[in-house]
Design a protein around this motif. Structure first.
Motif, PDB file in Angstrom:
ATOM      1  N   GLN A 148       0.833  -1.188   0.000  1.00  0.00           N
ATOM      2  CA  GLN A 148       0.000   0.000   0.000  1.00  0.00           C
ATOM      3  C   GLN A 148       0.872   1.243   0.000  1.00  0.00           C
ATOM      4  N   VAL A 149       0.669   2.112  -0.954  1.00  0.00           N
ATOM      5  CA  VAL A 149       1.445   3.353  -1.045  1.00  0.00           C
ATOM      6  C   VAL A 149       0.791   4.421  -0.198  1.00  0.00           C
ATOM      7  N   GLN A 150       1.606   5.109   0.566  1.00  0.00           N
ATOM      8  CA  GLN A 150       1.116   6.236   1.376  1.00  0.00           C
ATOM      9  C   GLN A 150       1.923   7.482   1.059  1.00  0.00           C
ATOM     10  N   LEU A 151       1.252   8.612   1.049  1.00  0.00           N
ATOM     11  CA  LEU A 151       1.885   9.914   0.851  1.00  0.00           C
ATOM     12  C   LEU A 151       1.593  10.749   2.079  1.00  0.00           C
ATOM     13  N   VAL A 152       2.649  11.226   2.727  1.00  0.00           N
ATOM     14  CA  VAL A 152       2.501  12.013   3.942  1.00  0.00           C
ATOM     15  C   VAL A 152       3.062  13.406   3.686  1.00  0.00           C
ATOM     16  N   GLU A 153       2.185  14.393   3.758  1.00  0.00           N
ATOM     17  CA  GLU A 153       2.561  15.778   3.483  1.00  0.00           C
ATOM     18  C   GLU A 153       2.906  16.504   4.772  1.00  0.00           C
ATOM     19  N   SER A 162       5.309   0.121  -1.915  1.00  0.00           N
ATOM     20  CA  SER A 162       5.863  -0.434  -3.141  1.00  0.00           C
ATOM     21  C   SER A 162       5.588   0.515  -4.298  1.00  0.00           C
ATOM     22  N   ILE A 163       6.637   1.195  -4.734  1.00  0.00           N
ATOM     23  CA  ILE A 163       6.492   2.230  -5.757  1.00  0.00           C
ATOM     24  C   ILE A 163       7.338   1.871  -6.967  1.00  0.00           C
TER      25      ILE A 163
END
Length: 118
Positions: A1-6, A27-28
């Motif tokens: 699962q890809v997560q983006l944390v700003e 996993s990118i």
């Protein structure tokens, strides 16, 4: 699962500067584009700037010359330096990651508020 944390954002006076960062995890696919989009109240989500894993940059006309996008591929992190901010820049800023793999997966961060006072 890809997560983006700003992180970053906040309140600044017109003419001031702010920086945003967005760290991705999971996993990118190595070939991808990361970037920023923004959405003001009652408006659609628009491009701010993007940068590919190869370093190609793309800016919206409204941000050229004022905003700078960069990335650290080793850290899977993208940055946005915003200078000479204008009240019209006020919006929720969303981090985006688009994979160039066969699945063409597209991911979004939760958004961070940028408010520019006049």
């Amino acid at each position: 699962q890809v997560q983006l944390v700003e992180s970053g954002g906040g309140l600044v006076q017109a003419g001031g500067s702010l920086g945003l960062s967005c760290a991705s995890s999971g996993s990118i696919f190595s070939s991808n584009a990361m970037g920023w989009y923004r959405q003001a109240p009652g408006k659609q989500r628009d491009l701010v700037a993007t940068i590919t894993s190869g370093g190609t940059r793309n800016y919206a006309d409204s941000t050229k010359g004022r905003f700078t996008i960069s990335r650290d591929n080793a850290k899977n992190t993208v940055y946005l330096q915003m200078n000479n901010l204008e009240p019209e820049d006020t919006a929720v800023y969303y981090c985006n990651l688009r994979s160039f793999g066969l699945d063409g997966a597209n991911y979004w961060g939760q958004g961070t508020q940028v408010t520019v006072s006049s």
